[in-house]
Design an enzyme around this catalytic site. Structure first.
Site, PDB file in Angstrom:
ATOM      1  N   GLY A   1       0.820  -1.212   0.000  1.00 19.55           N
ATOM      2  CA  GLY A   1       0.000   0.000   0.000  1.00 19.55           C
ATOM      3  C   GLY A   1       0.853   1.261   0.000  1.00 19.55           C
ATOM      4  O   GLY A   1       2.048   1.226  -0.321  1.00 19.55           O
TER       5      GLY A   1
ATOM      6  N   GLY B   1       2.118   3.070   2.381  1.00 19.88           N
ATOM      7  CA  GLY B   1       3.285   3.044   3.274  1.00 19.88           C
ATOM      8  C   GLY B   1       4.455   2.328   2.593  1.00 19.88           C
ATOM      9  O   GLY B   1       5.617   2.750   2.679  1.00 19.88           O
TER      10      GLY B   1
ATOM     11  N   ILE C   1      -6.460  -4.629  -0.345  1.00 20.05           N
ATOM     12  CA  ILE C   1      -7.893  -4.806  -0.631  1.00 20.05           C
ATOM     13  C   ILE C   1      -8.632  -3.475  -0.562  1.00 20.05           C
ATOM     14  O   ILE C   1      -9.793  -3.390  -0.950  1.00 20.05           O
ATOM     15  CB  ILE C   1      -8.566  -5.806   0.350  1.00 20.05           C
ATOM     16  N   ASP C   2      -7.980  -2.426  -0.050  1.00 19.73           N
ATOM     17  CA  ASP C   2      -8.693  -1.183   0.258  1.00 19.73           C
ATOM     18  C   ASP C   2      -9.029  -0.321  -0.961  1.00 19.73           C
ATOM     19  O   ASP C   2      -9.875   0.559  -0.877  1.00 19.73           O
ATOM     20  CB  ASP C   2      -7.869  -0.333   1.242  1.00 19.73           C
TER      21      ASP C   2
ATOM     22  N   ARG D   1     -35.317  -8.358   9.755  1.00 22.64           N
ATOM     23  CA  ARG D   1     -34.146  -7.791  10.429  1.00 22.64           C
ATOM     24  C   ARG D   1     -33.424  -6.783   9.555  1.00 22.64           C
ATOM     25  O   ARG D   1     -33.560  -6.804   8.325  1.00 22.64           O
ATOM     26  CB  ARG D   1     -33.159  -8.907  10.782  1.00 22.64           C
TER      27      ARG D   1
ATOM     28  N   GLY E   1     -11.397  -1.398   4.612  1.00 22.74           N
ATOM     29  CA  GLY E   1     -11.178  -0.310   3.644  1.00 22.74           C
ATOM     30  C   GLY E   1     -10.259   0.767   4.182  1.00 22.74           C
ATOM     31  O   GLY E   1      -9.960   1.738   3.493  1.00 22.74           O
TER      32      GLY E   1
ATOM     33  N   HIS F   1     -11.037  -9.994   8.918  1.00 19.23           N
ATOM     34  CA  HIS F   1      -9.923 -10.442   8.066  1.00 19.23           C
ATOM     35  C   HIS F   1     -10.304 -11.491   7.036  1.00 19.23           C
ATOM     36  O   HIS F   1      -9.498 -11.800   6.155  1.00 19.23           O
ATOM     37  CB  HIS F   1      -8.768 -10.938   8.942  1.00 19.23           C
TER      38      HIS F   1
HETATM   39  O1  F6P Z   1      -4.930  -2.237   4.537  1.00 22.58           O
HETATM   40  C1  F6P Z   1      -5.558  -3.468   4.596  1.00 22.58           C
HETATM   41  C2  F6P Z   1      -6.340  -3.629   5.875  1.00 22.58           C
HETATM   42  O2  F6P Z   1      -6.972  -4.889   5.842  1.00 22.58           O
HETATM   43  C3  F6P Z   1      -7.350  -2.536   6.179  1.00 22.58           C
HETATM   44  O3  F6P Z   1      -8.546  -2.696   5.456  1.00 22.58           O
HETATM   45  C4  F6P Z   1      -7.515  -2.673   7.659  1.00 22.58           C
HETATM   46  O4  F6P Z   1      -7.877  -1.452   8.246  1.00 22.58           O
HETATM   47  C5  F6P Z   1      -6.136  -3.091   8.119  1.00 22.58           C
HETATM   48  O5  F6P Z   1      -5.465  -3.606   6.985  1.00 22.58           O
HETATM   49  C6  F6P Z   1      -6.142  -4.144   9.194  1.00 22.58           C
HETATM   50  O6  F6P Z   1      -4.832  -4.340   9.602  1.00 22.58           O
HETATM   51  P1  F6P Z   1      -4.317  -5.582  10.466  1.00 22.58           P
HETATM   52  O7  F6P Z   1      -4.176  -6.748   9.557  1.00 22.58           O
HETATM   53  O8  F6P Z   1      -3.003  -5.120  10.979  1.00 22.58           O
HETATM   54  O9  F6P Z   1      -5.338  -5.841  11.505  1.00 22.58           O
END
Ligand code: F6P
Length: 320
Positions: A103, A105, A127-128, A163, A171, A251
């Protein structure tokens, strides 16, 4: 001329990273360039955790989620001393250039190394779908499919029990997964960093759908970090005619076999990364814009705003 390139995956993994590793490895090898896999992202680079990659080392990974090389987030990489140590490790191993899949970073890390003399190319692996300079990131389509499959199932049970399902999706700070899923699943409400969170508006809308539209279920898709979804589901139960239930997909959205779209995207991007390095380019990232694989300087990509989603939000509103 480059003789040996390194490859690493960094940050949160995404389905299709393996397809990109395979494409980089095979494109490089077919051009007479050796490939070194760097384990666990920048941490492996710092610790010199390298493995030589042959053609068969990337067999049977095209259809696999996760990343064969492992991934990590190394905060310390911001430190110039850490970066210098990484460059030293690369030079010691005769690695002339690297492909970094991750990403924003990870892109910043790639830029820092390029400035220290090692050409790097970034591929958008997350995935974001939150990386500027590309319409799609590697893994977004697969994660979207996972979300859609889950929401379709939730709709079945929600409609049996009158419901409202509140579904939290990932994201980071980008609402694309929620918005695309909202359109794909015909959700009643989508809440993202772009729409903002207005609880009163959500509850009023659900009350209206219950009383005036005679809906027997409702789906609210909400981006992570917007609110506590259990609380929202309780408020829905207390203030509307629907019984609220919260589901955090978590996840699970990061796993699974990549879709053909992600496999092809990753393969095209991986090939482009090697072509760029062979042409002596560094500090660029690869993207797909209007179905063309392009590259641009990482600095330019990071300072560009993501394309506006206004039309998609309007589409969503028109179809509810
Ligand atoms: O950047 C991918 C991502 O899955 C984001 O959607 C989420 O906020 C973050 O990583 C979760 O990070 P970790 O795997 O460190 O819990």
């Amino acid at each position: 001329m480059i003789r040996r390139i390194g490859i690493l995956t960094s940050g949160g993994d995404s389905p299709g990273m393996n397809a990109a590793i395979r494409a980089v490895t095979r494109t490089a090898l077919s051009n007479g360039i050796e490939v070194v896999g760097i384990k666990d992202g920048y941490r492996g680079l710092y610790e010199g955790n390298f493995m030589s990659m042959k053609k068969t080392d990337v067999s049977d990974i095209l259809d696999r989620g996760g990343t064969k090389l492992g991934s990590a987030r190394l905060k310390e990489f911001k430190d110039v001393k850490v970066q210098e140590k990484c460059v030293e490790n690369l030079k010691k191993s005769g690695i002339d250039a690297i492909v970094v899949i991750g990403g924003d970073g990870s892109y910043r890390g790639a830029l820092a190394l390029t400035k220290l003399g090692i050409n790097c190319i970034g591929l958008p692996g997350t995935i974001d779908n939150d990386i500027p300079g590309t319409d799609y990131t590697i893994g977004f389509d697969t994660a979207l499919n996972t979300v859609v499959e889950a929401v379709d199932k939730l709709r079945d049970t929600s409609s049996s029990h009158h419901r409202c399902s509140v579904v939290e999706v990932m994201g980071n700070h980008c609402g694309d997964l929620a918005l695309w899923a909202g359109i794909s699943c015909g959700a009643e409400i989508v809440v993202t960093p772009e729409t903002g969170y207005d609880e009163v508006e959500i509850l009023e809308k659900l009350m209206y759908l219950d009383r005036n539209v005679n809906k027997n279920h409702a789906i609210v898709i909400i981006s992570e970090k917007m609110t506590h979804v259990e609380d929202l589901a309780n408020k829905i139960s207390n203030h509307t005619g629907f019984s609220g239930r919260a589901t955090v997909l978590g996840h699970i959205q990061r796993g699974g076999s990549p879709t053909p779209f992600d496999r092809v995207l990753a393969s095209r991007m991986g090939e482009k990364a090697v072509d760029l390095l062979m042409a002596g380019v560094g500090g660029h990232c690869v993207g797909i814009l209007e179905n063309k694989i392009i590259s641009m300087p990482i600095e330019e990509a990071l300072s560009t705003l993501k394309t506006s989603r206004k039309q998609l939000y309007r589409l969503f509103d028109r179809l509810v």
